[in-house]
Design a protein around this motif. Structure first.
Motif, short mmCIF file in Angstrom:
data_model
loop_
_atom_site.label_atom_id
_atom_site.label_comp_id
_atom_site.label_asym_id
_atom_site.label_seq_id
_atom_site.Cartn_x
_atom_site.Cartn_y
_atom_site.Cartn_z
N GLU A 138 0.80 -1.23 0.00
CA GLU A 138 0.00 0.00 0.00
C GLU A 138 0.84 1.28 0.00
OE1 GLU A 138 0.39 -1.27 4.36
OE2 GLU A 138 0.09 -2.24 2.41
N ILE A 139 2.12 1.16 0.24
CA ILE A 139 3.00 2.34 0.24
C ILE A 139 3.33 2.71 -1.20
CG2 ILE A 139 5.26 3.24 0.90
CD1 ILE A 139 3.32 2.90 3.23
N LYS A 140 3.16 3.98 -1.54
CA LYS A 140 3.48 4.44 -2.88
C LYS A 140 4.99 4.53 -3.03
CE LYS A 140 0.68 7.51 -4.58
NZ LYS A 140 0.02 6.75 -5.67
N LYS A 141 5.50 3.89 -4.09
CA LYS A 141 6.94 3.91 -4.36
C LYS A 141 7.20 4.80 -5.57
CE LYS A 141 6.01 -0.33 -2.43
NZ LYS A 141 4.68 -0.98 -2.39
N VAL A 142 7.80 5.94 -5.32
CA VAL A 142 7.93 6.97 -6.35
C VAL A 142 9.36 7.08 -6.84
CG1 VAL A 142 7.55 9.41 -6.87
CG2 VAL A 142 6.06 8.25 -5.21
N GLY A 143 9.53 7.04 -8.15
CA GLY A 143 10.84 7.25 -8.76
C GLY A 143 10.93 8.65 -9.32
N VAL A 144 11.98 9.38 -8.95
CA VAL A 144 12.14 10.77 -9.36
C VAL A 144 13.14 10.86 -10.51
CG1 VAL A 144 12.78 13.10 -8.62
CG2 VAL A 144 11.62 11.55 -7.02
N PHE A 145 12.69 11.49 -11.62
CA PHE A 145 13.50 11.60 -12.83
C PHE A 145 13.55 13.07 -13.28
CE2 PHE A 145 11.45 7.49 -12.72
CZ PHE A 145 12.42 6.59 -13.12
N VAL A 146 14.61 13.42 -14.02
CA VAL A 146 14.71 14.73 -14.63
C VAL A 146 15.03 14.55 -16.11
CG1 VAL A 146 15.98 16.91 -14.72
CG2 VAL A 146 15.40 15.90 -12.51
N ASN A 147 14.09 14.92 -16.95
CA ASN A 147 14.26 14.83 -18.41
C ASN A 147 14.78 13.46 -18.85
OD1 ASN A 147 13.48 17.58 -18.68
ND2 ASN A 147 15.57 18.23 -18.25
N PRO A 148 14.14 12.37 -18.40
CA PRO A 148 14.62 11.03 -18.76
C PRO A 148 14.11 10.62 -20.14
CG PRO A 148 12.63 10.83 -17.49
CD PRO A 148 12.92 12.32 -17.57
N SER A 149 14.73 9.61 -20.71
CA SER A 149 14.18 9.00 -21.91
C SER A 149 13.09 8.02 -21.49
CB SER A 149 15.27 8.25 -22.68
OG SER A 149 15.71 7.13 -21.92
N ARG A 150 12.23 7.70 -22.40
CA ARG A 150 11.19 6.70 -22.12
C ARG A 150 11.84 5.37 -21.74
NH1 ARG A 150 5.71 6.12 -23.80
NH2 ARG A 150 5.03 3.94 -23.66
N GLU A 151 12.95 5.04 -22.42
CA GLU A 151 13.64 3.77 -22.16
C GLU A 151 14.19 3.72 -20.73
OE1 GLU A 151 12.94 4.42 -26.22
OE2 GLU A 151 14.11 5.70 -24.85
N THR A 152 14.71 4.85 -20.27
CA THR A 152 15.24 4.91 -18.90
C THR A 152 14.14 4.66 -17.88
OG1 THR A 152 17.03 6.43 -19.48
CG2 THR A 152 16.31 6.41 -17.18
N ILE A 153 13.00 5.28 -18.10
CA ILE A 153 11.87 5.08 -17.19
C ILE A 153 11.41 3.63 -17.20
CG2 ILE A 153 9.45 5.67 -16.73
CD1 ILE A 153 10.05 8.46 -17.83
#
Length: 205
Positions: free
Chosen positions: A51-66
């Motif tokens: 139930e805990i939201k796990k958030v990944g923080v990105f800056v100007n990433p490519s779609r592939e990186t995400i």
């Protein structure tokens, strides 16, 4: 009100934040002093409740990186902290938090170009796109129509101003990182005090 503890880099702190009452844990994959590796994030996330939201923080990433990061680590929410376009955000099949650096009402107007459910309002940009520990003028929130957006307030939050942050209109979640650190490291005592202030409890169970 919900709380996100961002910039987590180790399992002990993640587990402590969850036990204390955090609703979301943030992992920074962009260039930052709090950047975490994919294997480390995967290990930490594997120990967290569903139930805990796990958030990944990105800056100007490519779609592939995400895509690689989501697949490898198990994050369930993507936070975009750069100059990502509405079209790019719409193209991603994930829960999206779009972050905005706020200095004026005009900056707030930009959120309506995006269809994502969550918007994160941060302070002015510094060395990094986010995580600079600088608050913006929260009075801007009082008269702004966010429509159906869920607002995450970030930037410069500490135990000293958390109560003021909690009474701001339209805020769904508070996002803190440097405000619960001492000498650049997460401080368990500060995490406890911050979350307890938001949740209205005196100590963890």
């Amino acid at each position: 009100m919900k709380v996100k503890i961002c910039g987590i880099t180790n399992e002990e702190t993640a587990q402590f934040a969850v036990k204390t009452g955090a609703d979301a844990i943030g992992f920074v994959f962009a260039e930052s002093k709090r950047k975490v590796s994919l294997p480390n994030a995967k290990r930490i996330i594997s120990t967290l409740p569903e139930e805990i939201k796990k958030v990944g923080v990105f800056v100007n990433p490519s779609r592939e990186t995400i895509e690689e990061t989501v697949l490898t680590t198990g994050i369930d929410t993507v936070q975009l902290h750069g100059n990502e376009t509405p079209e790019f955000c719409d193209s991603l099949p994930y829960s999206i938090i779009k972050a905005f650096s706020i200095e004026s009402k005009e900056d707030l107007e930009k959120i309506h170009d995006y269809t994502c459910e969550y918007v994160l309002l941060d302070g002015p940009k510094g060395k990094y796109y986010g995580g600079n520990g600088i608050a913006f003028d929260w009075e801007l929130l009082s008269s702004f129509d966010f429509k159906d957006k869920k607002v995450i307030l970030a930037g410069g939050l500490t135990i000293d101003n958390v109560h003021e942050a909690m009474i701001q209109k339209n805020v769904h979640m508070l996002d803190v990182s440097s405000g619960v650190e001492t000498n650049g490291e997460k401080d368990l005592s500060k995490i406890t005090k911050f979350i307890s202030a938001v949740k209205g409890v005196k100590s963890i169970s």
